[in-house]
Enzyme design. Structure first.
Site, PDB file in Angstrom:
ATOM      1  NE  ARG A  47      -1.951   5.021   8.537  1.00  0.00           N
ATOM      2  CZ  ARG A  47      -3.182   4.752   7.928  1.00  0.00           C
ATOM      3  NH1 ARG A  47      -3.616   4.351   6.885  1.00  0.00           N
ATOM      4  NH2 ARG A  47      -4.264   5.379   9.153  1.00  0.00           N
ATOM      5  NE  ARG A  63      -3.929  -2.332   2.277  1.00  0.00           N
ATOM      6  CZ  ARG A  63      -4.938  -2.669   2.847  1.00  0.00           C
ATOM      7  NH1 ARG A  63      -5.390  -1.792   3.653  1.00  0.00           N
ATOM      8  NH2 ARG A  63      -5.641  -3.341   2.550  1.00  0.00           N
ATOM      9  NE  ARG A  78      -2.862  -1.131  11.305  1.00  0.00           N
ATOM     10  CZ  ARG A  78      -4.074  -0.417  10.727  1.00  0.00           C
ATOM     11  NH1 ARG A  78      -4.755  -0.405  10.685  1.00  0.00           N
ATOM     12  NH2 ARG A  78      -3.443   0.730   9.765  1.00  0.00           N
ATOM     13  CB  SER A 121     -12.352  -3.474   7.110  1.00  0.00           C
ATOM     14  OG  SER A 121     -12.516  -2.996   7.005  1.00  0.00           O
ATOM     15  CD  GLU A 170      -9.448  -0.164  10.274  1.00  0.00           C
ATOM     16  OE1 GLU A 170      -9.734   0.754  10.572  1.00  0.00           O
ATOM     17  OE2 GLU A 170      -9.453  -0.864   8.521  1.00  0.00           O
TER      18      GLU A 170
END
Length: 430
Positions: free
Chosen positions: A275, A260, A397, A359, A356
RNA sequence: GGAGAGGUGGCGGAGUGGCUGAACGCGCCGGUUUCGAAAACCGGUUAACCGCAAGGUUACGGGAGUUCGAAUCUCCCCCUCUCCGCCA
């Protein structure tokens, strides 16, 4: 991709759907293009029919003089046919480009809201642990334990890069293996390996393009894109196929490295493992029948599989129903799981301590239409499939809550029991 | 990286400029026959879009072109296969 016919019939649904999602699309312009496109199409077809008929009659003519005349006559028709075709095609191209931008309207059970601040907490599991010593964040802990080397990562790969070493890398592999075992061994999902370098069609088909294009790495030499999730491979795998209803639902799980660019996030979560440009993720995808209730059922189930993982790890989490402004263009509904990360907690508002980690998306026909992914029902009718996806675990993460929640006063980290079997029985990292 | 072959309906496989949306075979669906089934025989069997309909348009890997007319000719791209080289 939404259904043009449906848009024609119920434009208000899509006007509201876009407005609720804070997406600007001109539905009236689309309707206008549609109208003009169909008129142009009919005009072209009329002229082409005329030309076809004339051409066919030439083949039957015997007399060379007569033939010559007829050829000349049809020749003049040619230009107007070509014109009409060009006009119709241009309108269709414009229409398609606009159509790709229309968001899937959110489901009725999704709260209307501007952005993440209006998301709704659905449920909570586990109590955040109270520490009776001064805690450290995962960056401090990991560096002292030498299980992450951020400097080396940046030296090699630039910002948002890292290297896991020793027990850090082992921990990373352990959560992935636990996630796969839960999905494959316990819940009957089929493990698949996916290409992470894909063509543009796969990105557009799964809805990551055109909106969001800037988030993907582009390998221009071969015009391929690096995927940000295995969802692309798992969902697009059957693109263009007509499956049999008896094959459904297809339940797939894959581990893949995810890439990403994180464009537009400069300054956000710059430090640590939260991130990063590259991570590994175990992703679950379900391709189901075209049945809204069944989709909802799978959505809850898939959420449950992720909860199972967090419960095994004994990590407190909460489930968030994302509001219309936060679910993206593709989704009919999206539920996030946020896991307790002590270093994010401001000491007052518990909501600040959750970050988070998962998802779960429900897309109905949105991806299937773009991918032309269909199935033949028991009644013989061909319908678009419904697709769903959810994270099982994304690492590193997930290492943040693991390291931070399992830290001890001396800076060591206890290995969660559920992971010990994957780490040769190791109980602590010190 | 070099050389070559090829991509046609669910599958196999014809088709080298008009009568081919596509022969033939297999499969599939319906029927006849049968106590039932198999076999045999007869009939049917591509999809998308526009249209109330009649009907029309498009599609033979994708795109562009030649032609009055292209599955058939030309160019570009994608994919598959074979051989050589290189390589985990």
């Amino acid at each position: 991709m939404i259904d043009l016919k449906d848009l024609r019939e119920t434009p208000d649904k899509y006007r509201k759907g876009a407005a609720d999602k804070n997406v600007r699309v001109d539905i009236d312009a689309i309707l206008d293009f549609d109208l003009r496109h169909r008129a142009a199409q009919q005009e072209f077809e009329r002229l082409r029919a005329e030309q076809n008929a004339a051409s066919q009659s030439i083949g039957k003519l015997k007399d060379p003089e007569e033939k010559k005349l007829a050829v000349a006559r049809v020749g003049t028709l040619k230009a107007s046919v070509k014109d009409a075709e060009e006009r119709a095609r241009q309108l269709e191209t414009d229409l398609q480009a606009l159509l790709l931008l229309v968001p899937q309207p959110a489901d009725l059970d999704v709260p209307v809201g501007r952005d993440a601040s209006e998301n709704v907490v659905v449920s909570k599991w586990g109590e955040p642990k109270k520490f009776n010593f001064k805690t450290q964040n995962h960056i401090e802990l990991a560096q002292k334990l030498k299980i992450v080397d951020f400097e080396a990562g940046v030296k090699l790969g630039g910002s948002r890069s890292y290297m896991l070493l020793g027990a850090g890398a082992e921990l990373h592999m352990a959560v992935i293996r636990l996630a796969l075992d839960i999905m494959v061994r316990e819940n009957g999902f089929t493990q698949v390996t996916v290409p992470v370098l894909v063509r543009e069609e796969a990105m557009q088909g799964t809805g990551f393009f055109p909106t969001g294009r800037e988030q993907a790495y582009h390998v221009s030499e071969d015009n391929l894109f690096l995927t940000g999730t295995a969802e692309v491979g798992l969902t697009a795998m059957h693109a263009g196929q007509t499956l049999e209803e008896s094959q459904l639902p297809l339940r797939y799980v894959a581990v893949s490295t995810c890439f990403r660019r994180e464009a537009g996030t400069y300054g956000k979560d710059t430090a640590g493992l939260y991130r990063v440009h590259l991570f590994d993720k175990v992703e679950q995808v379900v391709i189901a029948r075209n049945d809204i209730e069944e989709s909802k059922l799978w959505h809850r189930k898939m959420l449950g599989f992720a909860e199972t993982l967090l419960q095994r790890l004994e990590l407190p989490y909460r489930i968030i129903q994302c509001c219309t402004g936060d679910i993206g263009v593709k989704n009919a509904s999206m539920l996030d799981i946020e896991t307790w990360m002590p270093s994010r907690f401001d000491g007052k508002d518990p909501a600040t301590g959750y970050g988070e980690t998962h998802s779960a998306s429900r897309l109905y026909e949105f991806q299937s239409r773009r991918l032309n992914l269909r199935y033949k029902g028991a009644d013989g009718k061909v319908r678009y499939c419904h697709t769903l996806n959810n994270t099982v675990v994304a690492s590193p993460r997930i290492l943040i809550p693991i390291i931070e929640n399992y830290q001890n006063e001396d800076g060591s980290v206890t290995v969660p029991e559920a992971l010990r079997g994957y780490m040769g029985g190791r109980e602590t990292i010190s």
